[in-house]
Design a protein around this motif. Structure first.
Motif, short mmCIF file in Angstrom:
data_model
loop_
_atom_site.label_atom_id
_atom_site.label_comp_id
_atom_site.label_asym_id
_atom_site.label_seq_id
_atom_site.Cartn_x
_atom_site.Cartn_y
_atom_site.Cartn_z
N CYS A 259 -43.51 -1.92 -0.33
CA CYS A 259 -43.03 -3.11 0.34
C CYS A 259 -41.52 -3.14 0.24
N ARG A 281 -42.79 -0.57 9.14
CA ARG A 281 -43.50 -1.49 8.24
C ARG A 281 -43.73 -2.80 8.98
N PRO A 349 -50.85 -10.20 0.52
CA PRO A 349 -50.00 -9.72 -0.56
C PRO A 349 -50.69 -9.77 -1.92
#
Ligand SMILES: [Zn+2]
Length: 378
Positions: A259, A281, A349
């Motif tokens: 990330c 991404r 997440p």
């Protein structure tokens, strides 16, 4: 399955919904009763009487189906299983159960509660019918007509649901008995759903046969029920296999860790040009010196009009930490999948100590399932 529909209220904290397909069956049942059943049984009735009887009987029938589902749900609630909603649709009712029962006894009680309530209700309606059928009061014939049909349909509903093929109630009863006798839940489900699929195919063949013997309406109907049974039996077994596959694995096993953190004052235009286009991404934790503030994804960006991209900072467009759906690194993959499905999101997440340490996306899950499937084959 069965997304959409109209919410008509809450009973015992369970929301009750009507799927769009329900209106078709409601109209069909009302019409059949008004135009065919009551006229042939009571030719002396006036048209308004037939219409009122048709609508009233139809409403009471669907109230009976709802009560059947409600009994399942109430027993489930007592056993600590959360029920999201009950939906009435073209082929009856379904309770949206968020987890499976923990013991064979729990499953047995939950499964049997529905058909039992239908049988009891059928008995009550036939009891009333038996009591008033010889009465001379003018309205007695009306009550007799309605209660006879409702008694019959509820008894039929109770008996049909006891057919021992998963996911019918009877299939769940069978599964609980096999489970109780020492079989593993997975093997008990396999047996009950194979029988369920068999019964589904029997219904389909029976339906096709009826279509060719001129009972095309009943034929299509029975075929449709068979198709529904067959597909939900095989679907629920696949679901169980999936759960079994995910069992014992946690979010941190499959999350992607690359990330890229972006600062809160970066503009959306910069983010899109420098990070999304160049690296492909799709989501970025937004972080300043004092920890993660939120997460910005393609979905958040799409919500901002394009001409404002050069002015709006990511901190204005992101989903702040407080509103973010997330999982812990040691969360089981089953829970991860469920959370994503319930919130209709493609990625979630993984958060530890207010820090986003990774992301689990649908692609990570699919990849994992494929690899596990390949490993099992060899
Ligand atoms: Zn049931």
């Amino acid at each position: 399955m069965l997304r959409g529909g109209i919410s008509i209220g809450k009973v015992f904290g369970i929301s009750i919904k009507l799927h769009y397909s329900w209106f078709i069956i409601f109209a069909l049942v009302t019409w059949t009763l008004t135009a065919s059943y009551f006229p042939s049984a009571y030719p002396n009735w006036s048209l308004p009487t037939k219409i009122i009887a048709g609508i009233l009987t139809s409403l009471l029938f669907f109230a009976s189906v709802l009560l059947h589902e409600l009994m399942h749900s109430l027993v489930a609630k007592r056993e600590g299983i959360h029920i999201e909603a009950i939906t009435l649709f073209v082929l009856g009712g379904v309770s949206q159960i968020t987890s499976e029962p923990k013991t064979a006894k729990d499953e047995f009680r939950m499964a049997i509660a529905g058909p039992l309530s239908s049988l009891v209700l059928g008995g009550i309606f036939w009891g009333i019918w038996f009591g008033v059928r010889r009465s001379n009061v003018s309205s007695a014939q009306f009550v007799t007509a309605i209660t006879y049909w409702l008694g019959y349909i509820n008894l039929a509903l109770g008996v049909f649901n006891l057919v021992p093929g998963f996911p019918l109630d009877g299939g769940r009863v069978l599964r609980s008995l096999l489970w109780w006798r020492g079989r593993k839940l997975q093997s008990a489900t396999r047996i009950a759903s194979v029988i369920g699929q068999g019964i589904g195919f029997l219904f389909i063949f029976g339906g096709v046969f009826l279509v060719f013997t001129n009972y095309w309406f009943d034929g299509i109907w029975i075929g449709l029920i068979g198709w529904f049974l067959q597909s939900s039996a095989s679907g629920s077994y696949r679901q169980l296999l999936l759960e079994d596959m995910l069992n014992g694995h946690v979010a941190s096993d499959i999350m992607s860790r690359d990330c890229q953190v972006v600062p809160p004052n970066m503009t959306i235009e910069q983010l899109v040009n420098d990070n999304i286009f160049q690296h492909g991404r799709r989501c970025f934790p937004v972080s300043a010196d004092d920890g993660v503030e939120g997460l910005i994804t393609l979905r958040d960006i799409k919500a901002i009009p394009r001409e404002q991209w050069s002015k709006v900072p990511v901190s204005k467009a992101m989903t702040p930490m407080e509103k973010l759906k997330y999982v812990k690194p040691d969360e089981s993959l089953n829970t991860v999948l469920q959370t994503m499905a319930q919130n209709d999101i493609n990625q979630i997440p993984v958060v530890q100590d207010r820090n986003i340490i990774g992301m689990v996306g649908r692609d990570n899950l699919i990849n994992f399932i494929n690899v596990m499937g390949e490993l099992r084959k060899s």
